[in-house]
Scaffold this active site. Structure first.
Site, mmCIF file in Angstrom:
data_model
loop_
_atom_site.group_PDB
_atom_site.id
_atom_site.type_symbol
_atom_site.label_atom_id
_atom_site.label_comp_id
_atom_site.label_asym_id
_atom_site.label_seq_id
_atom_site.Cartn_x
_atom_site.Cartn_y
_atom_site.Cartn_z
ATOM 1 N N ILE A 60 -51.955 87.992 33.023
ATOM 2 C CA ILE A 60 -53.084 87.438 33.066
ATOM 3 C C ILE A 60 -54.264 88.324 32.693
ATOM 4 C CG2 ILE A 60 -54.679 86.165 34.559
ATOM 5 C CD1 ILE A 60 -51.914 84.773 33.622
ATOM 6 N N ASP A 61 -55.259 87.706 32.069
ATOM 7 C CA ASP A 61 -56.463 88.628 31.709
ATOM 8 C C ASP A 61 -57.408 88.120 32.973
ATOM 9 O OD1 ASP A 61 -57.564 86.495 30.545
ATOM 10 O OD2 ASP A 61 -57.024 86.978 28.735
ATOM 11 N N ALA A 62 -58.844 88.816 32.466
ATOM 12 C CA ALA A 62 -60.096 88.445 33.415
ATOM 13 C C ALA A 62 -60.550 86.992 33.179
ATOM 14 C CB ALA A 62 -61.247 89.234 32.960
ATOM 15 N N ALA A 63 -60.054 86.270 31.876
ATOM 16 C CA ALA A 63 -60.444 84.732 32.051
ATOM 17 C C ALA A 63 -59.361 83.948 32.828
ATOM 18 C CB ALA A 63 -60.585 84.365 30.493
ATOM 19 N N ILE B 159 -56.012 83.687 32.083
ATOM 20 C CA ILE B 159 -54.876 83.142 31.142
ATOM 21 C C ILE B 159 -54.207 84.087 30.525
ATOM 22 C CG2 ILE B 159 -56.315 81.055 30.865
ATOM 23 C CD1 ILE B 159 -56.754 82.052 27.947
#
Lengths: 158, 158, 158, 158
Positions: free
Chosen positions: A30-33, A35
């Site tokens: 997962i990333d900072a958004a 997703i």
């Protein structure tokens, strides 16, 4: 950009799945958004290509271990259709494979395990190199037993 | 596949560098063939896009922190021209940026720091989404001060 | 360093495996020395912890999705006993789990799938936090059904 | 677990910084809880060790390129004191280095760039191996110019 083999729509409907594995989206995917990070998706597609090789015997694994040859990418592209989140389960499918004397094309589709809705399609273009000097070579003899079913001799320039 | 904005050759010669950072290839960037893993290259390009945003103030960072909006990718593609190895130093350049009301296009070039020889080019296509429901929205008001210089209102379908 | 729960030798012989998954070492797991990068090994262990949670229902997944609570690490440690290489298959085992009112301890062992020889052991120490402000809290009510079998009320200072 | 060289408190106050680099937390460093994934922190610490080597000439880089020797980890541990988030800037410091004939110990501290508050400490224990067969060897001759200032001949069992 170097042209891939398939359109997005062709990858969406390719009927044959040469190889597939289940990917449960992990915490670190997962990333900072919130997703799955796009490059992780492309890495997961490439993993289908590599798992396919590993499922076909020791040819690629030994070629790498003995520094003989490899199939590095010269091009990759992907379309991201729906976000994937932590805990989701998806099937990563190798839906196209096409080998020529100088290049190797692989196509991918990722679908939600629950309803088979596509979340991404991608494709990669590979060349063959000698690992002694990383110079391009023709399709290695040891790769032929694996790639034969996907091989056409139809020529191409480079 | 969704079309990008630029050809490979255009990215190779784009004269303007909007943002650039030095990437020293690290131990864990390498794959089993002894070169930088392709998805890591695309991730490094995307990092130029994000570092550009971070260099322009807090707009994107606060939008993410407060779950307001984000600019997820719908497409990415790259061409890998020369292998990169552990310890190599390269410059990752954001060489194109183009915003419309519904999409954002970013182009990248990676060059060896020593001789400016290109090792890769890439491009990403983004959309704007609300982080409340991940539904597509028009260019967020808060993004405009950053994207204004790269904005054209020339319409596009989706 | 914060003390873990187990010695290396204890993790090597723990008889109970609470959760296990098969990890086929992938192309991008490898580093510039040709073996799995150490941090990737620790990430794979943590993945056993997360897959365990996912196998036990939706408690953690919903807590994360709704920004309620999480179990971030305050400590991690690992011993790396044998190198792992591209294509190797190993079993990543969660061999210890111990919950108190304020902390959660997880122990791991990785063994070669072929002969069960250990390649690594590790452990992580977690706390509970509210995701509203990332402040430490006591064991969340929603986590209790999953952690009950591993819970002891035996106090500890922090 | 194998004992490290330092306590957490010792790493927090080590006065000498042998090497330091600035890490701007990137989009893909974040996990599903919205903070930097712990294994990424340990990878960033190891990067300080590797950047130190790269700053000292070509010894390690050529040893790896020519498959001569490497310094794989047998142990790693870290304490995570404060969460790090997308866009944060931290300094990753190599604050301890200690070489013996058979092992190499490295200690790390990460501090917020703005106020020098520590966010993590870590340490890694390495051995020397020949890359021909991955068998342990004594401190390689070519490593001595770099490690001499950190070397003590005080013996240890294994």
């Amino acid at each position: 950009m170097i042209a891939g083999m398939w359109t997005r729509d062709e990858l969406l409907v390719q009927p044959t799945v040469h190889f597939s594995y289940r990917w449960q989206i992990q915490f670190q995917d997962i990333d900072a958004a919130g997703i799955v990070f796009f490059a992780r998706i492309l890495g997961a597609c490439h993993e289908a290509y590599m798992r396919f090789w590993l499922s076909q015997g020791k040819a690629l694994r030994e070629a790498l271990a003995h520094k003989e040859w490899a199939t590095p990418l010269v091009h990759a592209e992907g379309d991201f259709l729906r976000p994937m989140r932590f805990g989701d389960e998806v099937d990563v499918q190798l839906v196209g494979l096409h080998a020529t004397e100088r290049k190797l094309y692989a196509g991918y589709r990722i679908v939600q395990a629950s309803d088979q809705q596509p979340t991404a399609v991608a494709q990669t273009v590979h060349v063959y190199v000698s690992l002694k000097d990383f110079v391009r070579v023709s399709l290695p003899q040891e790769a032929l037993p694996v790639l034969q079913p996907f091989y056409t001799s139809v020529g191409e320039g480079t």
